[in-house]
Structures are given as structure tokens and as C-alpha cells.
Scaffold this active site. Structure first.
Site, PDB file in Angstrom:
ATOM      1  N   GLU A 112       3.567  -1.287  -6.800  1.00  0.00           N
ATOM      2  CA  GLU A 112       3.135  -2.373  -5.926  1.00  0.00           C
ATOM      3  C   GLU A 112       3.145  -3.682  -6.731  1.00  0.00           C
ATOM      4  OE1 GLU A 112       0.250   0.473  -3.236  1.00  0.00           O
ATOM      5  OE2 GLU A 112      -0.675  -0.537  -4.912  1.00  0.00           O
ATOM      6  N   ASP A 141      -6.890  -0.512  -8.401  1.00  0.00           N
ATOM      7  CA  ASP A 141      -7.068   0.795  -9.033  1.00  0.00           C
ATOM      8  C   ASP A 141      -6.121   0.986 -10.206  1.00  0.00           C
ATOM      9  OD1 ASP A 141      -9.221   1.857  -7.791  1.00  0.00           O
ATOM     10  OD2 ASP A 141      -8.125   3.070  -6.347  1.00  0.00           O
ATOM     11  N   LYS A 284      -8.087   5.979  -2.498  1.00  0.00           N
ATOM     12  CA  LYS A 284      -8.398   4.753  -1.761  1.00  0.00           C
ATOM     13  C   LYS A 284      -9.822   4.774  -1.206  1.00  0.00           C
ATOM     14  CE  LYS A 284      -7.100   1.989   2.158  1.00  0.00           C
ATOM     15  NZ  LYS A 284      -6.253   1.804   3.332  1.00  0.00           N
ATOM     16  N   ASP A 308      -3.742  -2.839   3.241  1.00  0.00           N
ATOM     17  CA  ASP A 308      -3.047  -2.374   2.046  1.00  0.00           C
ATOM     18  C   ASP A 308      -2.319  -3.568   1.441  1.00  0.00           C
ATOM     19  OD1 ASP A 308      -3.940   0.079   2.680  1.00  0.00           O
ATOM     20  OD2 ASP A 308      -2.044   0.840   3.445  1.00  0.00           O
ATOM     21  N   ASP A 449      -9.067   7.697   6.123  1.00  0.00           N
ATOM     22  CA  ASP A 449      -9.327   6.835   7.268  1.00  0.00           C
ATOM     23  C   ASP A 449      -9.577   7.627   8.546  1.00  0.00           C
ATOM     24  OD1 ASP A 449      -6.759   7.763   7.100  1.00  0.00           O
ATOM     25  OD2 ASP A 449      -5.798   5.821   7.048  1.00  0.00           O
TER      26      ASP A 449
HETATM   27  O1  LIG Z   1      -5.870   5.766  -5.738  1.00  0.00           O
HETATM   28  C1  LIG Z   1      -5.477   4.981  -4.878  1.00  0.00           C
HETATM   29  C2  LIG Z   1      -4.353   5.257  -4.058  1.00  0.00           C
HETATM   30  C3  LIG Z   1      -3.978   4.311  -3.119  1.00  0.00           C
HETATM   31  N1  LIG Z   1      -4.640   3.145  -2.985  1.00  0.00           N
HETATM   32  C4  LIG Z   1      -4.189   2.140  -2.001  1.00  0.00           C
HETATM   33  O2  LIG Z   1      -4.110   2.707  -0.729  1.00  0.00           O
HETATM   34  C5  LIG Z   1      -3.191   1.990   0.057  1.00  0.00           C
HETATM   35  C6  LIG Z   1      -2.321   2.943   0.853  1.00  0.00           C
HETATM   36  O3  LIG Z   1      -1.463   3.630  -0.002  1.00  0.00           O
HETATM   37  P1  LIG Z   1       0.083   3.876   0.333  1.00  0.00           P
HETATM   38  O4  LIG Z   1       0.648   4.590  -0.805  1.00  0.00           O
HETATM   39  O5  LIG Z   1       0.710   2.625   0.769  1.00  0.00           O
HETATM   40  O6  LIG Z   1      -0.028   4.901   1.513  1.00  0.00           O
HETATM   41  P2  LIG Z   1       0.508   4.828   3.008  1.00  0.00           P
HETATM   42  O7  LIG Z   1       0.818   6.213   3.413  1.00  0.00           O
HETATM   43  O8  LIG Z   1       1.570   3.838   3.186  1.00  0.00           O
HETATM   44  O9  LIG Z   1      -0.828   4.356   3.746  1.00  0.00           O
HETATM   45  C7  LIG Z   1      -1.219   4.747   5.030  1.00  0.00           C
HETATM   46  O10 LIG Z   1      -2.004   5.927   4.995  1.00  0.00           O
HETATM   47  C8  LIG Z   1      -3.193   5.835   4.226  1.00  0.00           C
HETATM   48  C9  LIG Z   1      -3.913   7.141   4.378  1.00  0.00           C
HETATM   49  O11 LIG Z   1      -3.167   8.182   3.883  1.00  0.00           O
HETATM   50  C10 LIG Z   1      -4.049   4.687   4.691  1.00  0.00           C
HETATM   51  O12 LIG Z   1      -5.143   4.545   3.846  1.00  0.00           O
HETATM   52  C11 LIG Z   1      -3.259   3.420   4.691  1.00  0.00           C
HETATM   53  O13 LIG Z   1      -4.013   2.333   5.138  1.00  0.00           O
HETATM   54  C12 LIG Z   1      -2.053   3.606   5.569  1.00  0.00           C
HETATM   55  O14 LIG Z   1      -1.279   2.426   5.585  1.00  0.00           O
HETATM   56  C13 LIG Z   1      -2.369   1.118  -0.900  1.00  0.00           C
HETATM   57  O15 LIG Z   1      -2.739  -0.218  -0.736  1.00  0.00           O
HETATM   58  C14 LIG Z   1      -2.786   1.630  -2.265  1.00  0.00           C
HETATM   59  O16 LIG Z   1      -2.791   0.626  -3.211  1.00  0.00           O
HETATM   60  C15 LIG Z   1      -5.744   2.873  -3.775  1.00  0.00           C
HETATM   61  O17 LIG Z   1      -6.347   1.807  -3.671  1.00  0.00           O
HETATM   62  N2  LIG Z   1      -6.141   3.801  -4.702  1.00  0.00           N
HETATM   63 MN   LIG Z   2       1.674   1.864   2.613  1.00  0.00          MN
END
Ligand SMILES: O=c1ccn([C@@H]2O[C@H](COP(=O)(O)OP(=O)(O)O[C@H]3O[C@H](CO)[C@@H](O)[C@H](O)[C@H]3O)[C@@H](O)[C@H]2O)c(=O)[nH]1
Ligand SMILES: [Mn+2]
Length: 738
Positions: A112, A141, A284, A308, A449
Site C-alpha cells: 500500500e 500497522d 484490521k 481502507d 466487519d
Molecule cells: O493487519 C492488518 C491487515 C489489514 N489492514 C487494513 O485493512 C484494510 C483492508 O485490507 P485489504 O487487504 O484491502 O482487504 P480487502 O479484502 O480489499 O478489504 C475488504 O474486506 C475487509 C474484510 O475482509 C474489510 O475490512 C475491508 O474494509 C474491505 O474493503 C486495508 O486498509 C489494510 O491496510 C490493517 O489495518 N491491518
Molecule cells: Mn482492499
């Protein structure tokens, strides 16, 4: 209540039109499904007869599909559409608008990139909202100095950017996205053109600074000495092992912290919560809970928004949209959260990987909204702070959503504030507390979530789905097949875990949320279990072709009618829905392919992992979705060429299934030419041949990737070899041995 006082509501809810017609249509499909079930049950081959195994399997699969189809009707039965009235909101409440705390989450500076992160931060800092009531928190993180540095740069740039946005009322307010769209905006007047050039230059300078630091991979001594904040990294040993790093970059209370026009700026805070190897950080969910606590100490906004780091604000009015629901005098008191859809900036015309989740956003969530509200799906959701912290719903109990200034906080100096906030983000803080259980986001589930959302709804709260024409948030969708499959594995695994958990929509929720919403949740929670029926359906009937055994009604049989009707009606509807949701014809076809791929790989792995997990074998991790890809890959993505260039066990399954169907079909063709003749086969096994043929058509890109392509996105040869061996083996076994 509002209505009694003669207030006009802050939002209206419209029911969909023509819903009766749809219900009649759906009932006719259901009748067809019942006939299919009846046919299967009444025609089971006798013991010892060839095809008995396949028949019984198909009966199971069709029972499952029928049941699942019923679940999907819940989200189509009574859709609603919401319209907020922002003008009424500002007329009535402009001076009392509540504090809003925005949480931006990032976790890894390489996956990211800092520039992306700060663009998102800037976009939410520039919301059309009183800046003294707006606070933005970046949770890192990754604990990265470089991301912190980028945030410092963003804070400087914000002083120019925010006034620019407000002066010209620009959209979107993520500078990178705005500059792309302003390139072709010709109607800018002379003044604006000059300002635009100026702001662009400032942005470029900032970008250079940040990108240079990214390239360098560390903070130069010169920069380090300028900002005392960097000293917090002195005790840092790794991203998994460090103290809390917290810095109030802009203190909104500070009257000197103003933009170039002299207006106050929103508060801006950098937080990297404490991490220790001996404490699970809960991904997260852990980050969000630390943010909830830290923000309660610093700004304590009554409304929380999480985005995010890739999901920039595309609509500066979205906060006001959300507040129309939460502050409505009549219904607002029941609403815990307002979820906006997740849309993506980089989806190609025909949405190769079906990333836009069109039908979910445009159809299904409106349907769930009619039954008590959509799921909480993470990014793009506005919460009441107190409900997210576990406040139960009590009928008639009002919580005032008004701006209040805490005297105590006003008098605390910034250093003291930072100091006492730090301990709130420490690992030990949550020990023996309800955090992660009854407070904040729940731990232990890969979709923190959804499980948090269902527990809030089970406490009696409603939620609202707000889907304005100008999309509120735009993120970055995956650009390779394997990323899409991995992401869906996490989602389907998480949702399936919820089904088996104590928050299960199937039993725990019963009586707490409406039946329609229960079914709606089940629709997603059963994603993973779809894999078994789909695997069976996409392989066994084709294999039976090799033995010349018919598993479906013949052309002359009247039983063919319900099959034909259900297939045609269901797929026509799915096609109409897809186009209506803004998709293209080819997009629908791609969607069908991804539907198959997800079900036979992601969902299967999720299913197996969840079962192993519940037996205590493995633990599910959070694989962060990539937000950047190398040039080669992006180029293919833009040309909508599927990317198979990774050695994933998921691909082995997909390729095996594709080849298996190809061989079965070739077997039929051979039979037709050398044996019984095409017509005979066609008359006895029309649907089986059709099914096999469609599976081949849908897999065309995969055959190409196996044998025809030369680029780096082709299927690795090890997978080509393995899948060939597996499918030939399966065909031979089935034809001669079984
Ligand atoms: O240890 C962690 C892992 C992830 N994240 C954040 O969580 C967000 C979502 O991560 P991402 O890898 O983009 O996952 P996605 O599958 O794209 O996310 C979707 O699915 C997640 C649940 O699995 C939700 O929390 C998100 O809001 C939703 O957009 C990002 O901003 C990460 O930076 C953290 O802050 N800490
Ligand atoms: Mn995402």
C-alpha cells in the site's frame, strides 16, 4: 419525535416498483425447481444400475441449488432506495453537526504505497464539513517511518489543497484522482487555471519528496533531524515488535494550525499501535479498536467513518448524506450504521475479474436494506461511536447527536494528550476487557466487519444502505485472477465461520433480526458451501458422457420443460439484472466465469480451511490485497487478458476441471463420428452435452493460457502438466474402471 414537531424527515425511503411482477416470476421459477426435485426423486436409477451414483449426487446438488436460490430471493423480495435531504440537514443543524472521526487503515508500505495512502487521507480531510469537527486518524500497522513522513508532507500540502477544493468546489478531493480528471476539464476559468497549475506543482514537489524517500528506503538524517516525531522509531525493532507510535500531526484546537486562507484545519493523527510478538494483533479489527480508543481521547467524534487506505472519498458530501440518516428525528435513533457501497476506480470495461460486485451493490444490498439494513462490509461505513462500542438498543431511548466541546480536553496540552493516548493503543490494554468481544470490532474472524455488523443488528439496531449516484468512495480492485481468488477465499471463509459461530445468522440471529435479513446473511455465509455442489455439477455429468449414461431428461421427455424453463428464466434474469446494474454483455459472461472459478477454488479452499480450523488444525490469516502491480501485469489487465502467471493450487483445480470437460466433450464427438451418430446422442443427452459445451466455452481463456499464450501471464507449465495428468487419470478411471 420529529414528525410530531412538524419536522420534515431528513431522508425518504422508496420501495421498488413492479415488485409484484417480479414475485410472480420468482414463484414460477420456484415451481420449476420443485418439478426438477420431483423428477430427480421419482426417477432414481435402481441399485446396480449405471448412473445411480451420479443421479443421487445431482439430486443433492439440485436440492442445494434450489435452497440457495431461495436464499438469494430474500435480497430481491422487497428492495428499498434511500434519499437523504442534505439541505434540510444544514438548515436545521448546521451549527450543531456532531464531530466525525475518520479512520484510514494501512498495513504495509510496499503493498500500500504511501502516496496512495496520503491521497486517501487528503480526500477525507477535504470533506465538505466544518474542519474543527473533523479528525482524521491514520492507523499504520506497517509502523513505517516512510508512511509517517508521507503524512507529514500531506499535512503541509493540505494547507493549500483544502482551500483549493473549497474555493472551486472540486470533486473528487483525492489530488491524484482530481488531477487525472481535471486534465480534460477545459471549462476552467483563467484564475482557476493558474491556481490549478500552482497546486499541481506543489503536489508534484510533494510526490517527488515522498517517492525519493520510498526509493531510498529510509529517512535521511536531514529530514529526521527536522521532525522530532521520528525519535519514536529509536526503540523500534520490527513492525511486529515496537512501542506505540503516536503523533498529533495537526492539532485542530490549535488556532495557529490554519491553511493558507487562515481557516482551521482538521485534526490529523498518526498512530502505529504497539505490537509485540507475544500478543496477537488481530489484523484490521485490532487496528480499528485501538483507533476507537485513541480517538475517544483526542477528538471523541460521535460518528466514526472507516476507509481502507485505497478507498479515497469521491464525494465530499458523503458525511452529510450519512448524517441525514443518523440525525433524522423520527428514525435516526434506531440506526447504528450507514454503509456505502464499495466501488473501484480501476475496473475495466467488461470487468474481467468481476470485481465491481455490481449486483451485490445495486440489487442485493437494497434488498437487505428493506429487511433491516445491509451488512457492515468495512470500508465506507459510518457508525455511531457508542453502538460500535457495544451500546444496546433501547426503544425510545434517544442519543443526542450534537456537537459538544469537552472542557477537560480543551485544557489538556498536546503532549499530555499524546502521552495519555499512547497507553490506549498498547497491547496489554485489552487484556481482561470486553474489547474484541462485546466492545469494538470482533476478533478472530477474517471478516471482522460482517460479524461486528450482525451482532449490532442482533442488539436491535437497524442499518441503512446509502448509494448515491456520485459514488462516495473509490478503491483499487485486484488486477490478477489469483488475487481475486485469494480475496474471495478470505471473505467466504470469514462468512462461513460466522455461520458456524455464536453469531450465526441461521440460529443465533433468529428472533433478533427479521427472517428476510437472516436469509440475506445466509446467502453470503453459505458461499463456501456452494463449492461442493458446483464441483459435482461441473465434472460428474461430463464424465458420465464418456460412459454414455444420461442423467437428465431426454429431448422427447416432458420433464425437459422444467429444466429448460428454470435455466432460461434464471439466466435471463441474471443477465437483465447485470445490465441493469450497469454491466456490459461481455461483463456478464466474465461474471459467469468468475462465478465458476470462485466456487470451485476459493470457496472450496475456504470450506476445507474452515472445517480444519474448527477442528483446531489451522488458523486463518489476513492476506492483504495488493494495490499495485508491475507494469506487465497492469498492461494485460487493461487489455482484459486473464492473468494466470502464478503457481497457485487453485489454478490446478481450475485447469483440471477445464481439461476434464474438454476431454469428455472430445469423447462425445468421437463417439458421434465413429459410433452412434450425433443425433442419437443429442436426443438422449441434450442437457449434459450442453452443460459440458458451456463449460468449455467459459474456459476458453484458460485453454489459451495453458497452450497458446507465450507471455508471462500464461499458465505455468507445472500446472499444465499436473492438470493434464489429473484430468486424463480421472477420465480413464471413470470410463474403464468405475
Ligand atoms: O493487519 C492488518 C491487515 C489489514 N489492514 C487494513 O485493512 C484494510 C483492508 O485490507 P485489504 O487487504 O484491502 O482487504 P480487502 O479484502 O480489499 O478489504 C475488504 O474486506 C475487509 C474484510 O475482509 C474489510 O475490512 C475491508 O474494509 C474491505 O474493503 C486495508 O486498509 C489494510 O491496510 C490493517 O489495518 N491491518
Ligand atoms: Mn482492499
Amino acid at each position: 419525535m420529529g414528525k410530531e414537531e412538524g419536522y420534515l424527515p431528513l431522508f425518504e425511503t422508496k420501495r421498488a416498483k413492479g415488485i409484484v411482477l417480479y414475485r410472480i416470476f420468482a414463484a414460477s421459477i420456484f415451481a420449476g425447481i420443485c418439478l426438477i426435485w420431483f423428477y430427480r426423486v421419482s426417477h432414481i436409477p435402481k441399485a446396480g444400475e449405471d448412473g445411480r451414483f451420479g443421479w443421487i449426487g445431482l439430486l443433492g446438488a439440485e436440492l442445494w441449488f434450489g435452497f440457495y436460490w431461495i436464499l438469494t430471493q430474500a435480497s430481491r423480495w422487497s428492495p428499498v432506495y434511500r434519499h437523504p435531504f442534505k439541505d434540510r440537514l444544514s438548515q436545521r443543524y448546521e451549527s450543531e453537526l456532531p464531530g466525525v472521526d475518520v479512520f484510514v487503515c494501512t498495513a504495509d508500505p510496499t503493498i500500500e504505497p504511501p502516496m496512495m495512502v496520503i491521497n486517501t487521507v487528503l480526500s477525507v480531510m477535504a470533506y465538505d464539513y466544518p474542519p474543527e469537527k473533523l479528525s482524521v486518524y491514520l492507523s499504520d500497522d506497517g509502523g513505517s517511518e516512510i508512511t509517517y513522513f508521507a503524512l507529514l508532507e500531506a499535512a503541509k500540502f493540505a494547507k493549500h489543497w483544502i482551500p483549493y477544493c473549497k474555493k472551486y468546489n472540486v470533486e473528487p478531493r483525492s489530488p491524484a484522482a482530481y488531477f487525472v480528471s481535471s486534465d480534460d476539464a477545459v471549462d476552467a476559468d483563467h484564475n482557476q487555471a493558474a491556481d490549478l497549475a500552482g497546486i499541481k506543482k506543489l503536489y508534484k514537489d510533494m510526490e517527488n519528496e515522498v517517492e525519493d524517500t520510498v526509493k531510498l528506503g529510509r529517512i535521511s538524517e536531514e529530514v529526521r533531524s527536522k521532525h522530532k516525531g521520528f525519535s519514536q522509531w529509536d526503540t523500534y525493532s520490527s513492525r511486529r515488535d515496537h512501542d506505540t507510535i503516536l503523533q498529533i500531526v495537526i492539532d485542530g484546537r490549535d488556532l495557529n494550525a490554519t491553511d493558507v486562507e487562515g481557516c482551521v484545519l482538521p485534526t490529523l493523527v498518526y498512530l502505529a499501535r504497539e505490537k509485540r510478538p507475544q500478543y496477537h494483533h488481530n489484523f484490521k479489527a485490532g487496528a480499528m479498536n485501538a483507533l476507537i480508543r485513541v480517538s475517544s481521547n483526542i477528538s471523541n467524534g460521535q460518528v466514526l467513518l472507516n476507509v481502507d487506505c485505497d478507498m479515497y472519498s469521491n464525494n465530499s458530501q458523503a458525511v452529510r448524506d450519512a448524517l441525514c440518516f443518523l440525525m433524522d428525528e423520527a428514525e435516526g435513533n434506531e440506526i447504528a450504521y450507514v454503509q456505502f457501497p464499495q466501488n473501484f476506480e480501476n475496473v475495466t470495461k467488461n470487468d474481467l475479474y468481476s470485481n465491481s460486485l455490481r449486483v451485490i451493490s445495486e440489487v442485493e444490498f437494497h434488498g437487505l436494506d428493506g429487511y433491516g439494513g445491509p451488512l457492515y462490509i468495512g470500508s465506507g461505513c459510518f457508525h455511531r461511536r457508542d453502538t460500535l462500542c457495544g451500546r444496546k438498543f433501547i426503544k425510545g431511548c434517544k442519543s443526542e447527536m450534537k456537537w459538544e466541546i469537552s472542557r477537560k480536553r480543551e485544557e489538556t496540552g498536546i503532549h499530555e494528550l499524546e502521552e495519555n493516548s499512547r497507553s490506549l493503543a498498547s497491547c496489554a490494554f485489552e487484556e481482561n476487557t470486553e474489547w474484541g468481544k462485546e466492545m469494538g470490532l470482533k476478533y478472530g474472524c477474517p471478516v471482522e466487519d460482517v460479524i461486528t455488523g450482525i451482532s449490532i443488528q442482533c442488539h436491535g439496531w437497524k442499518s441503512v444502505y446509502c448509494n448515491p449516484t456520485r459514488k462516495a468512495f473509490l478503491g483499487i480492485a485486484t488486477t490478477t485472477l489469483s488475487q481475486t481468488l485469494v480475496q474471495h477465499k478470505r471473505w467466504s471463509e470469514g462468512d462461513f465461520q460466522i455461520l458456524l459461530s455464536k453469531y450465526s445468522p441461521a440460529w443465533y440471529a433468529h428472533g433478533n433480526i427479521s427472517l428476510g435479513l437472516q436469509l440475506g446473511y445466509c446467502c453470503y455465509c453459505f458461499w463456501a458451501s456452494n463449492s461442493l455442489a458446483t464441483l459435482f455439477y461441473s465434472s460428474i455429468p461430463s464424465l458420465y458422457l464418456l460412459r454414455g449414461v444420461s442423467l437428465f431428461p431426454q429431448v422427447s421427455s416432458p420433464w425437459l420443460i422444467p429444466f429448460a424453463y428454470v435455466i432460461i428464466a434464471k439466466y435471463t434474469w441474471s443477465f437483465v439484472e447485470f445490465l441493469w446494474s450497469g454491466g456490459t454483455i461481455l461483463g456478464w459472461w466474465n461474471d459467469q466465469r468468475i462465478w465458476l472459478y470462485k466456487r470451485t477454488s476459493s470457496y472450496l479452499f475456504a470450506f476445507i480451511d474452515t472445517i480444519l480450523n474448527s477442528l483446531g488444525h489451522s488458523d486463518s490469516a489476513f492476506v492483504i490485497t495488493a494495490k499495485v502491480s508491475d507494469e506487465d501485469v497492469s498492461h494485460r489487465y487493461e487489455k482484459e487478458v486473464m492473468e494466470f502467471g502464478a503457481s497457485s493450487p487453485m489454478f490446478t483445480i481450475l485447469a483440471t476441471l477445464a481439461l476434464l470437460n474438454l476431454f469428455c466433450f472430445l469423447g462425445v464427438v468421437k463417439e458421434a463420428i465413429m459410433g452412434e451418430g450425433m443425433t442419437k446422442l443429442y436426443v438422449t443427452m441434450p442437457l449434459q452435452i450442453l452443460l459440458c459445451g458451456v463449460l468449455i466455452l467459459i474456459n476458453l481463456p484458460l485453454y489459451q493460457a495453458l497452450y497458446l499464450r507465450k507471455d508471462k501471464g500464461k499458465m505455468p507449465s507445472s500446472i499444465a502438466f499436473k492438470s493434464m495428468a489429473f484430468s486424463v487419470f480421472a477420465c480413464i478411471c471413470f470410463k474403464y474402471l468405475y
